[in-house]
Design a protein around this motif. Structure first.
Motif, PDB file in Angstrom:
ATOM      1  N   ILE A   8       0.841  -1.202   0.000  1.00  0.00           N
ATOM      2  CA  ILE A   8       0.000   0.000   0.000  1.00  0.00           C
ATOM      3  C   ILE A   8       0.880   1.256   0.000  1.00  0.00           C
ATOM      4  O   ILE A   8       0.645   2.185  -0.780  1.00  0.00           O
ATOM      5  N   PHE A   9       1.910   1.281   0.855  1.00  0.00           N
ATOM      6  CA  PHE A   9       2.784   2.449   0.905  1.00  0.00           C
ATOM      7  C   PHE A   9       3.578   2.616  -0.388  1.00  0.00           C
ATOM      8  O   PHE A   9       3.887   3.741  -0.787  1.00  0.00           O
ATOM      9  N   THR A  10       3.883   1.532  -1.073  1.00  0.00           N
ATOM     10  CA  THR A  10       4.534   1.626  -2.383  1.00  0.00           C
ATOM     11  C   THR A  10       3.611   2.325  -3.372  1.00  0.00           C
ATOM     12  O   THR A  10       4.032   3.226  -4.105  1.00  0.00           O
ATOM     13  N   LYS A  11       2.338   1.940  -3.372  1.00  0.00           N
ATOM     14  CA  LYS A  11       1.360   2.577  -4.266  1.00  0.00           C
ATOM     15  C   LYS A  11       1.164   4.053  -3.901  1.00  0.00           C
ATOM     16  O   LYS A  11       1.096   4.910  -4.794  1.00  0.00           O
ATOM     17  N   LEU A  12       1.079   4.341  -2.604  1.00  0.00           N
ATOM     18  CA  LEU A  12       0.913   5.729  -2.162  1.00  0.00           C
ATOM     19  C   LEU A  12       2.148   6.550  -2.532  1.00  0.00           C
ATOM     20  O   LEU A  12       2.026   7.726  -2.904  1.00  0.00           O
ATOM     21  N   GLY A  13       3.320   5.951  -2.448  1.00  0.00           N
ATOM     22  CA  GLY A  13       4.555   6.637  -2.823  1.00  0.00           C
ATOM     23  C   GLY A  13       4.607   6.939  -4.307  1.00  0.00           C
ATOM     24  O   GLY A  13       4.981   8.038  -4.712  1.00  0.00           O
ATOM     25  N   LYS A  14       4.212   5.971  -5.140  1.00  0.00           N
ATOM     26  CA  LYS A  14       4.200   6.183  -6.590  1.00  0.00           C
ATOM     27  C   LYS A  14       3.237   7.292  -6.988  1.00  0.00           C
ATOM     28  O   LYS A  14       3.448   7.991  -7.969  1.00  0.00           O
ATOM     29  N   ALA A  15       2.172   7.453  -6.195  1.00  0.00           N
ATOM     30  CA  ALA A  15       1.194   8.508  -6.466  1.00  0.00           C
ATOM     31  C   ALA A  15       1.610   9.853  -5.883  1.00  0.00           C
ATOM     32  O   ALA A  15       0.912  10.848  -6.036  1.00  0.00           O
ATOM     33  N   GLY A  16       2.757   9.886  -5.191  1.00  0.00           N
ATOM     34  CA  GLY A  16       3.232  11.139  -4.615  1.00  0.00           C
ATOM     35  C   GLY A  16       2.495  11.553  -3.354  1.00  0.00           C
ATOM     36  O   GLY A  16       2.520  12.720  -2.968  1.00  0.00           O
ATOM     37  N   ILE A  17       1.856  10.597  -2.682  1.00  0.00           N
ATOM     38  CA  ILE A  17       1.115  10.900  -1.463  1.00  0.00           C
ATOM     39  C   ILE A  17       2.004  10.749  -0.239  1.00  0.00           C
ATOM     40  O   ILE A  17       1.929  11.543   0.696  1.00  0.00           O
ATOM     41  N   THR A  18       2.841   9.711  -0.234  1.00  0.00           N
ATOM     42  CA  THR A  18       3.770   9.486   0.872  1.00  0.00           C
ATOM     43  C   THR A  18       5.182   9.356   0.322  1.00  0.00           C
ATOM     44  O   THR A  18       5.395   9.209  -0.881  1.00  0.00           O
ATOM     45  N   ARG A  19       6.133   9.412   1.227  1.00  0.00           N
ATOM     46  CA  ARG A  19       7.532   9.142   0.873  1.00  0.00           C
ATOM     47  C   ARG A  19       8.165   8.425   2.057  1.00  0.00           C
ATOM     48  O   ARG A  19       7.736   8.598   3.209  1.00  0.00           O
ATOM     49  N   SER A  20       9.172   7.637   1.762  1.00  0.00           N
ATOM     50  CA  SER A  20       9.826   6.902   2.847  1.00  0.00           C
ATOM     51  C   SER A  20      10.857   7.793   3.522  1.00  0.00           C
ATOM     52  O   SER A  20      11.446   8.681   2.897  1.00  0.00           O
ATOM     53  N   VAL A  21      11.039   7.550   4.795  1.00  0.00           N
ATOM     54  CA  VAL A  21      12.018   8.267   5.597  1.00  0.00           C
ATOM     55  C   VAL A  21      13.051   7.228   6.036  1.00  0.00           C
ATOM     56  O   VAL A  21      12.711   6.295   6.765  1.00  0.00           O
ATOM     57  N   PRO A  22      14.296   7.368   5.585  1.00  0.00           N
ATOM     58  CA  PRO A  22      15.307   6.371   5.931  1.00  0.00           C
ATOM     59  C   PRO A  22      15.770   6.494   7.379  1.00  0.00           C
ATOM     60  O   PRO A  22      15.495   7.480   8.056  1.00  0.00           O
ATOM     61  N   GLY A  23      16.452   5.474   7.828  1.00  0.00           N
ATOM     62  CA  GLY A  23      17.050   5.524   9.160  1.00  0.00           C
ATOM     63  C   GLY A  23      16.428   4.545  10.123  1.00  0.00           C
ATOM     64  O   GLY A  23      15.431   3.888   9.827  1.00  0.00           O
ATOM     65  N   VAL A  24      17.032   4.465  11.293  1.00  0.00           N
ATOM     66  CA  VAL A  24      16.584   3.537  12.334  1.00  0.00           C
ATOM     67  C   VAL A  24      15.139   3.817  12.729  1.00  0.00           C
ATOM     68  O   VAL A  24      14.340   2.912  12.908  1.00  0.00           O
ATOM     69  N   ASN A  25      14.796   5.072  12.880  1.00  0.00           N
ATOM     70  CA  ASN A  25      13.433   5.455  13.243  1.00  0.00           C
ATOM     71  C   ASN A  25      12.634   5.907  12.031  1.00  0.00           C
ATOM     72  O   ASN A  25      11.671   6.654  12.157  1.00  0.00           O
ATOM     73  N   GLY A  26      13.049   5.445  10.858  1.00  0.00           N
ATOM     74  CA  GLY A  26      12.384   5.834   9.618  1.00  0.00           C
ATOM     75  C   GLY A  26      10.997   5.245   9.495  1.00  0.00           C
ATOM     76  O   GLY A  26      10.501   4.564  10.379  1.00  0.00           O
ATOM     77  N   GLY A  27      10.410   5.483   8.396  1.00  0.00           N
ATOM     78  CA  GLY A  27       9.054   5.007   8.129  1.00  0.00           C
ATOM     79  C   GLY A  27       8.520   5.741   6.918  1.00  0.00           C
ATOM     80  O   GLY A  27       9.214   5.878   5.911  1.00  0.00           O
ATOM     81  N   TYR A  28       7.326   6.259   7.044  1.00  0.00           N
ATOM     82  CA  TYR A  28       6.696   6.994   5.953  1.00  0.00           C
ATOM     83  C   TYR A  28       6.133   8.295   6.484  1.00  0.00           C
ATOM     84  O   TYR A  28       5.748   8.394   7.643  1.00  0.00           O
ATOM     85  N   GLU A  29       6.087   9.278   5.592  1.00  0.00           N
ATOM     86  CA  GLU A  29       5.462  10.551   5.919  1.00  0.00           C
ATOM     87  C   GLU A  29       4.730  11.056   4.688  1.00  0.00           C
ATOM     88  O   GLU A  29       4.951  10.555   3.573  1.00  0.00           O
ATOM     89  N   LEU A  30       3.865  12.024   4.894  1.00  0.00           N
ATOM     90  CA  LEU A  30       3.148  12.600   3.756  1.00  0.00           C
ATOM     91  C   LEU A  30       4.134  13.358   2.872  1.00  0.00           C
ATOM     92  O   LEU A  30       5.013  14.060   3.378  1.00  0.00           O
ATOM     93  N   ALA A  31       3.962  13.228   1.580  1.00  0.00           N
ATOM     94  CA  ALA A  31       4.836  13.905   0.633  1.00  0.00           C
ATOM     95  C   ALA A  31       4.261  15.262   0.212  1.00  0.00           C
ATOM     96  O   ALA A  31       4.950  16.058  -0.414  1.00  0.00           O
ATOM     97  N   ARG A  32       3.004  15.495   0.540  1.00  0.00           N
ATOM     98  CA  ARG A  32       2.349  16.761   0.193  1.00  0.00           C
ATOM     99  C   ARG A  32       1.594  17.270   1.409  1.00  0.00           C
ATOM    100  O   ARG A  32       1.378  16.551   2.378  1.00  0.00           O
ATOM    101  N   ASN A  33       1.169  18.482   1.312  1.00  0.00           N
ATOM    102  CA  ASN A  33       0.353  19.091   2.346  1.00  0.00           C
ATOM    103  C   ASN A  33      -0.953  18.299   2.488  1.00  0.00           C
ATOM    104  O   ASN A  33      -1.559  17.956   1.464  1.00  0.00           O
ATOM    105  N   PRO A  34      -1.393  18.014   3.704  1.00  0.00           N
ATOM    106  CA  PRO A  34      -2.652  17.264   3.881  1.00  0.00           C
ATOM    107  C   PRO A  34      -3.849  17.919   3.194  1.00  0.00           C
ATOM    108  O   PRO A  34      -4.785  17.228   2.802  1.00  0.00           O
ATOM    109  N   LYS A  35      -3.812  19.240   3.025  1.00  0.00           N
ATOM    110  CA  LYS A  35      -4.898  19.933   2.323  1.00  0.00           C
ATOM    111  C   LYS A  35      -4.948  19.556   0.849  1.00  0.00           C
ATOM    112  O   LYS A  35      -5.977  19.696   0.204  1.00  0.00           O
ATOM    113  N   ASP A  36      -3.818  19.057   0.326  1.00  0.00           N
ATOM    114  CA  ASP A  36      -3.716  18.725  -1.089  1.00  0.00           C
ATOM    115  C   ASP A  36      -3.868  17.232  -1.374  1.00  0.00           C
ATOM    116  O   ASP A  36      -3.635  16.785  -2.486  1.00  0.00           O
ATOM    117  N   ILE A  37      -4.261  16.465  -0.360  1.00  0.00           N
ATOM    118  CA  ILE A  37      -4.450  15.027  -0.528  1.00  0.00           C
ATOM    119  C   ILE A  37      -5.901  14.696  -0.219  1.00  0.00           C
ATOM    120  O   ILE A  37      -6.330  14.695   0.937  1.00  0.00           O
TER     121      ILE A  37
END
Length: 135
Positions: A8-37
């Motif tokens: 799911i996060f791969t699909k959201l990333g391809k759509a430019g909705i999320t992006r991965s955050v590298p690192g030990v405490n990494g994960g995913y975050e929104l790639a755009r303003n929540p108002k624009d999603i």
């Protein structure tokens, strides 16, 4: 499951909705303003751009009709069920396009959850991540 969420996060990333955050405490975050999603952006990212309703054109496959000589009613006009379903999908698309993640946040924290629960919720997430809230 983690594998399902990764897809799911791969699909959201391809759509430019999320992006991965590298690192030990990494994960995913929104790639755009929540108002624009919008909610529709998320549905389309996960489900694809094809219509949700897929007409099987059963009118053209019935044993009651000569397949070599189909009347115009079977080939030229839209199936009424298909038309109703696509109209319904268009209404759903309009509604979900008008709602965005910023609206969701305001609804949850402004109307649904008791006052003061935002901080408690953030503390819970931070504890799950193994961090101390407030540092």
């Amino acid at each position: 499951s983690e594998s399902y969420l990764a897809k799911i996060f791969t699909k959201l990333g391809k759509a430019g909705i999320t992006r991965s955050v590298p690192g030990v405490n990494g994960g995913y975050e929104l790639a755009r303003n929540p108002k624009d999603i919008s909610f529709w952006d998320v549905v389309e990212a996960v489900e694809g751009k094809e219509p949700l309703f897929q007409c099987a054109e059963i009118r053209q496959k019935t044993v009651l009709v000569d397949q070599n000589n189909l009347p115009d009613v079977y080939t030229k006009c839209p199936c009424f069920i298909k038309k109703v379903m696509l109209d319904g999908e268009n209404e759903m698309k309009k509604y979900l396009s008008a709602k965005n993640l910023d609206w969701l946040y305001d609804e949850v924290y402004g109307r649904i959850l008791p006052k003061g629960s935002e901080e408690e919720t953030l503390r819970w997430f931070m504890e799950k991540k193994g961090e101390t809230y407030g540092n």
